[in-house]
Design an enzyme around this catalytic site. Structure first.
Site, short mmCIF file in Angstrom:
data_model
loop_
_atom_site.label_atom_id
_atom_site.label_comp_id
_atom_site.label_asym_id
_atom_site.label_seq_id
_atom_site.Cartn_x
_atom_site.Cartn_y
_atom_site.Cartn_z
N LEU A 3 15.27 18.35 5.73
CA LEU A 3 16.15 19.41 6.22
C LEU A 3 16.77 18.99 7.56
O LEU A 3 16.15 18.30 8.36
CB LEU A 3 15.39 20.72 6.41
CG LEU A 3 14.78 21.35 5.16
CD1 LEU A 3 13.90 22.53 5.55
CD2 LEU A 3 15.87 21.79 4.18
N THR A 42 21.89 2.28 19.80
CA THR A 42 21.39 1.08 19.13
C THR A 42 20.50 1.44 17.96
O THR A 42 20.59 0.84 16.88
CB THR A 42 20.62 0.20 20.13
OG1 THR A 42 21.48 -0.14 21.23
CG2 THR A 42 20.12 -1.06 19.48
N GLU A 86 22.74 2.58 15.18
CA GLU A 86 23.50 1.47 14.61
C GLU A 86 22.64 0.65 13.66
O GLU A 86 23.07 0.28 12.55
CB GLU A 86 24.05 0.58 15.72
CG GLU A 86 24.97 -0.52 15.23
CD GLU A 86 25.55 -1.34 16.36
OE1 GLU A 86 26.46 -2.15 16.09
OE2 GLU A 86 25.10 -1.20 17.52
N THR A 134 19.65 4.67 28.35
CA THR A 134 19.69 5.55 29.52
C THR A 134 18.86 6.79 29.30
O THR A 134 18.04 7.17 30.14
CB THR A 134 21.15 5.95 29.82
OG1 THR A 134 21.92 4.77 30.06
CG2 THR A 134 21.21 6.86 31.04
N ASP A 179 11.22 16.12 6.74
CA ASP A 179 11.09 17.33 5.93
C ASP A 179 12.26 17.56 4.97
O ASP A 179 12.29 18.56 4.25
CB ASP A 179 10.92 18.56 6.83
CG ASP A 179 12.13 18.83 7.71
OD1 ASP A 179 13.00 17.94 7.82
OD2 ASP A 179 12.20 19.92 8.31
N GLU A 216 28.40 7.86 18.90
CA GLU A 216 29.62 7.52 18.17
C GLU A 216 30.44 8.78 17.94
O GLU A 216 30.05 9.64 17.14
CB GLU A 216 29.30 6.89 16.81
CG GLU A 216 30.55 6.56 15.99
CD GLU A 216 30.26 6.28 14.54
OE1 GLU A 216 31.22 6.02 13.79
OE2 GLU A 216 29.08 6.32 14.14
N GLY A 232 19.10 2.00 23.31
CA GLY A 232 19.04 3.45 23.36
C GLY A 232 19.28 4.08 22.00
O GLY A 232 19.16 3.43 20.96
N ASP A 233 19.67 5.36 22.02
CA ASP A 233 19.89 6.10 20.78
C ASP A 233 21.03 5.49 19.96
O ASP A 233 20.98 5.49 18.73
CB ASP A 233 20.18 7.57 21.09
CG ASP A 233 18.99 8.26 21.73
OD1 ASP A 233 17.92 8.28 21.10
OD2 ASP A 233 19.14 8.78 22.85
#
Length: 309
Positions: free
Chosen positions: A224, A68, A71, A96, A222, A280, A65-66
């Site tokens: 930003l 991993t 990381e 998830t 970009d 995290e 997921g996000d």
């Protein structure tokens, strides 16, 4: 021509996924040299990325997921090598919520995700670099505070296994009657804001927490970061946040939020503040967040909504 050399760093929760095994087998059948490493504890991704670089791997794939993704991206980002020397980054979405993959239109089906990496050249990818308590953290998708952070932190793992991304909605709705604003002062180029906020998003990507699109105009190349602050609004909080949790409607954001696109942002709070960096949590009274332009290269779909050009 040498066959492509890939290293899949797979979250241990997905190690038994039959669709992943079949997709890996098929990729090898197409001539790709693909090795798999499974993470079980903290530090595994760091070790596997270093191993991949030492082996001369072309592409490192985050399988999960996000968290991993972040990381693996973090491990690549804090190395000394430049983006054109480091392996490119791929994503096999197996989490998830898969917020980054959903916003980027990366396929959820493992075979399609691996074929995307094979067929699409890597493109520049910005990352968020955050300093707090004398330490440096990196974030690939979105840093969030306030309501969104509490939803993510409080969502039960068993509920996520049962309901998937819907678990964040259930948890978010359960919190609507007990939202406490966070006091903070924000500062950036030609920008200053101070007060109590209910939700804060600092985005390279657009959404977190199972579809909360706090930064709907963010782009990953970009240079930003997109900042969204939802202030304490007496009398209209539950209705507004109910709309945001149910789909991150742009109309609700335009009506209540302070939004800016900045190269850097500093946050000061009178009490310890928690920011969630792709899963995290980092707690501090002072944060400095910078957008590090084109820090990595990533395989993204044609006409990816997160790409500027």
């Amino acid at each position: 021509m040498q066959p492509p050399r890939w290293r899949l760093i797979l979250n241990g929760k997905a190690a038994g996924d039959d669709a992943v095994r079949e997709a890996v087998h098929d990729a090898r059948g197409r001539g790709i040299h693909l090795d798999v490493r499974v993470t079980w504890e903290g530090g595994d991704a760091e070790r596997y990325v270093a191993e991949a670089i030492g082996d001369g791997v072309d592409t490192v794939i985050a399988g999960g997921g996000d968290g991993t993704l972040s990381e693996v991206a973090t491990t690549l980002a804090h190395r000394d090598e430049s983006a054109d020397v480091l392996p490119s980054l791929g994503l096999l979405p197996l989490g998830t919520a898969n917020d980054f993959a959903g916003a980027a239109n990366i396929p959820a089906e493992p075979d399609a995700a691996l074929r995307l990496i094979e067929e699409r050249p890597a493109q520049p990818l910005d990352l968020l670099r955050l300093e707090a308590n004398g330490q440096v953290h990196w974030c690939a998708n979105l840093a969030s505070g306030g309501f969104g952070t509490q939803v993510t932190v409080e969502t039960d793992e068993g509920l996520k296994d049962l309901l998937g991304g819907l678990a964040y909605l259930v948890t978010g709705l359960s919190r609507l009657g007990r939202i406490e604003p966070v006091q903070a002062r924000l500062r950036g180029p030609d920008f200053a804001w101070e007060g109590g906020f209910i939700a804060l998003g600092v985005g390279n990507g657009r959404q977190a927490g199972g579809g909360q699109a706090l930064c709907p105009d963010a782009l990953v190349d970009d240079g930003l970061l997109e900042v969204t602050v939802i202030p304490d609004l007496a009398g209209d909080v539950a209705a507004t946040l109910g709309t945001l949790v149910r789909g991150g409607k742009r109309a609700a954001l335009e009506r209540v939020a302070e939004r800016r696109q900045l190269s850097w942002l500093e946050i000061d709070a009178p009490a310890p503040l928690v920011l969630n960096l792709d899963g995290e949590p980092v707690t501090a009274r002072h944060f400095r967040i910078e957008c590090m332009r084109h820090r990595l290269r990533m395989h993204l779909p044609v006409e990816c909504p997160l790409v500027a050009s």
